[in-house]
Design a protein around this motif. Structure first.
Motif, PDB file in Angstrom:
ATOM      1  N   ASP A  34      -2.629  16.658  -2.098  1.00  0.00           N
ATOM      2  CA  ASP A  34      -3.260  15.539  -2.797  1.00  0.00           C
ATOM      3  C   ASP A  34      -4.430  16.064  -3.634  1.00  0.00           C
ATOM      4  N   PRO A  35      -4.143  16.613  -4.830  1.00  0.00           N
ATOM      5  CA  PRO A  35      -5.220  17.188  -5.640  1.00  0.00           C
ATOM      6  C   PRO A  35      -6.261  16.150  -6.055  1.00  0.00           C
ATOM      7  N   GLN A  36      -5.860  14.917  -6.305  1.00  0.00           N
ATOM      8  CA  GLN A  36      -6.836  13.894  -6.680  1.00  0.00           C
ATOM      9  C   GLN A  36      -7.761  13.578  -5.505  1.00  0.00           C
ATOM     10  N   GLY A  37      -7.203  13.494  -4.310  1.00  0.00           N
ATOM     11  CA  GLY A  37      -8.018  13.279  -3.121  1.00  0.00           C
ATOM     12  C   GLY A  37      -9.000  14.415  -2.908  1.00  0.00           C
ATOM     13  N   LYS A  38      -8.545  15.636  -3.132  1.00  0.00           N
ATOM     14  CA  LYS A  38      -9.416  16.814  -2.986  1.00  0.00           C
ATOM     15  C   LYS A  38     -10.542  16.777  -4.016  1.00  0.00           C
ATOM     16  N   SER A  43     -22.582  14.042   2.473  1.00  0.00           N
ATOM     17  CA  SER A  43     -22.101  15.120   3.334  1.00  0.00           C
ATOM     18  C   SER A  43     -21.327  14.549   4.518  1.00  0.00           C
ATOM     19  N   GLY A  44     -20.528  15.382   5.116  1.00  0.00           N
ATOM     20  CA  GLY A  44     -19.784  14.980   6.294  1.00  0.00           C
ATOM     21  C   GLY A  44     -18.432  14.361   6.007  1.00  0.00           C
ATOM     22  N   VAL A  45     -18.059  14.225   4.745  1.00  0.00           N
ATOM     23  CA  VAL A  45     -16.741  13.690   4.416  1.00  0.00           C
ATOM     24  C   VAL A  45     -15.734  14.811   4.656  1.00  0.00           C
ATOM     25  N   GLY A  46     -14.868  14.613   5.641  1.00  0.00           N
ATOM     26  CA  GLY A  46     -13.951  15.675   6.036  1.00  0.00           C
ATOM     27  C   GLY A  46     -12.714  15.773   5.161  1.00  0.00           C
ATOM     28  N   SER A  47     -12.190  14.636   4.761  1.00  0.00           N
ATOM     29  CA  SER A  47     -10.954  14.640   3.996  1.00  0.00           C
ATOM     30  C   SER A  47     -10.815  13.317   3.256  1.00  0.00           C
ATOM     31  N   VAL A  48     -10.249  13.376   2.056  1.00  0.00           N
ATOM     32  CA  VAL A  48      -9.975  12.165   1.280  1.00  0.00           C
ATOM     33  C   VAL A  48      -8.521  12.228   0.831  1.00  0.00           C
ATOM     34  N   ARG A  49      -7.794  11.143   1.053  1.00  0.00           N
ATOM     35  CA  ARG A  49      -6.437  10.995   0.549  1.00  0.00           C
ATOM     36  C   ARG A  49      -6.426   9.725  -0.287  1.00  0.00           C
ATOM     37  N   THR A  92       0.857  -1.184   0.000  1.00  0.00           N
ATOM     38  CA  THR A  92       0.000   0.000   0.000  1.00  0.00           C
ATOM     39  C   THR A  92       0.892   1.233   0.000  1.00  0.00           C
ATOM     40  N   VAL A  93       0.661   2.110  -0.957  1.00  0.00           N
ATOM     41  CA  VAL A  93       1.461   3.326  -1.109  1.00  0.00           C
ATOM     42  C   VAL A  93       0.545   4.528  -0.907  1.00  0.00           C
ATOM     43  N   THR A  94       0.940   5.420   0.004  1.00  0.00           N
ATOM     44  CA  THR A  94       0.145   6.627   0.276  1.00  0.00           C
ATOM     45  C   THR A  94       1.063   7.842   0.300  1.00  0.00           C
ATOM     46  N   LEU A  95       0.465   8.983   0.066  1.00  0.00           N
ATOM     47  CA  LEU A  95       1.229  10.225   0.132  1.00  0.00           C
ATOM     48  C   LEU A  95       1.592  10.530   1.578  1.00  0.00           C
ATOM     49  N   LYS A  96       2.777  11.088   1.780  1.00  0.00           N
ATOM     50  CA  LYS A  96       3.185  11.498   3.117  1.00  0.00           C
ATOM     51  C   LYS A  96       2.320  12.651   3.597  1.00  0.00           C
ATOM     52  N   ASN A  97       2.180  12.755   4.917  1.00  0.00           N
ATOM     53  CA  ASN A  97       1.445  13.884   5.491  1.00  0.00           C
ATOM     54  C   ASN A  97       2.117  15.183   5.060  1.00  0.00           C
ATOM     55  N   GLY A  98       1.316  16.161   4.728  1.00  0.00           N
ATOM     56  CA  GLY A  98       1.839  17.448   4.297  1.00  0.00           C
ATOM     57  C   GLY A  98       2.004  17.583   2.797  1.00  0.00           C
ATOM     58  N   VAL A  99       1.939  16.478   2.066  1.00  0.00           N
ATOM     59  CA  VAL A  99       2.039  16.525   0.602  1.00  0.00           C
ATOM     60  C   VAL A  99       0.639  16.767   0.054  1.00  0.00           C
ATOM     61  N   ARG A 110      12.654   1.186  -5.357  1.00  0.00           N
ATOM     62  CA  ARG A 110      13.172   1.412  -6.703  1.00  0.00           C
ATOM     63  C   ARG A 110      12.112   1.723  -7.749  1.00  0.00           C
ATOM     64  N   LEU A 111      10.848   1.305  -7.514  1.00  0.00           N
ATOM     65  CA  LEU A 111       9.847   1.472  -8.569  1.00  0.00           C
ATOM     66  C   LEU A 111       8.450   1.835  -8.064  1.00  0.00           C
ATOM     67  N   LEU A 112       7.932   1.097  -7.108  1.00  0.00           N
ATOM     68  CA  LEU A 112       6.512   1.213  -6.769  1.00  0.00           C
ATOM     69  C   LEU A 112       6.148   2.489  -6.016  1.00  0.00           C
ATOM     70  N   ALA A 113       7.097   3.051  -5.275  1.00  0.00           N
ATOM     71  CA  ALA A 113       6.811   4.266  -4.493  1.00  0.00           C
ATOM     72  C   ALA A 113       7.865   5.326  -4.765  1.00  0.00           C
ATOM     73  N   ASN A 114       7.420   6.561  -4.781  1.00  0.00           N
ATOM     74  CA  ASN A 114       8.344   7.691  -4.828  1.00  0.00           C
ATOM     75  C   ASN A 114       8.592   8.079  -3.374  1.00  0.00           C
ATOM     76  N   THR A 115       9.673   7.578  -2.801  1.00  0.00           N
ATOM     77  CA  THR A 115       9.886   7.715  -1.361  1.00  0.00           C
ATOM     78  C   THR A 115      10.150   9.146  -0.902  1.00  0.00           C
ATOM     79  N   VAL A 116      10.284  10.064  -1.826  1.00  0.00           N
ATOM     80  CA  VAL A 116      10.411  11.474  -1.454  1.00  0.00           C
ATOM     81  C   VAL A 116       9.058  11.995  -0.956  1.00  0.00           C
ATOM     82  N   ILE A 117       7.969  11.563  -1.603  1.00  0.00           N
ATOM     83  CA  ILE A 117       6.652  12.084  -1.251  1.00  0.00           C
ATOM     84  C   ILE A 117       5.662  11.002  -0.797  1.00  0.00           C
ATOM     85  N   GLU A 118       6.075   9.723  -0.851  1.00  0.00           N
ATOM     86  CA  GLU A 118       5.144   8.644  -0.521  1.00  0.00           C
ATOM     87  C   GLU A 118       5.725   7.713   0.547  1.00  0.00           C
ATOM     88  N   ASN A 119       4.825   7.156   1.361  1.00  0.00           N
ATOM     89  CA  ASN A 119       5.146   6.091   2.296  1.00  0.00           C
ATOM     90  C   ASN A 119       4.586   4.802   1.728  1.00  0.00           C
TER      91      ASN A 119
END
Length: 80
Positions: free
Chosen positions: A16-20, A32-38, A7-14, A65-74
């Protein structure tokens, strides 16, 4: 055969235009009531191996090496 889920997710603070965009679309659909989507990515991988430790090391190398961009993703690796 070893099965794993990566599972690859964006780091906190990055930003996320697609989530928005998904968040706004859900509101427009009346959810209604959905506070945030990542958003993230999931990879289901099967490896022909009996060596669990080696497989886990290989999976982490794949992520680094391939599946995650570890600069911005966990990532997490779950072997089942």
């Amino acid at each position: 055969m070893i099965k794993a889920r990566v599972t690859v997710t964006l780091k906190n603070g990055v930003l996320d235009p697609q989530g928005k965009a998904i968040e706004h679309a859900l509101d427009g659909l009346g959810f209604s009531g959905v506070g945030s989507v990542r958003q993230g990515k999931v990879f289901d991988i099967e490896i022909d191996s009996a060596d669990r430790a080696r497989t886990e090391a290989d999976l982490k190398a794949m992520c680094d090496r391939l599946l995650a961009n570890t600069v911005i993703e966990n990532y997490t690796v779950a072997i089942t």
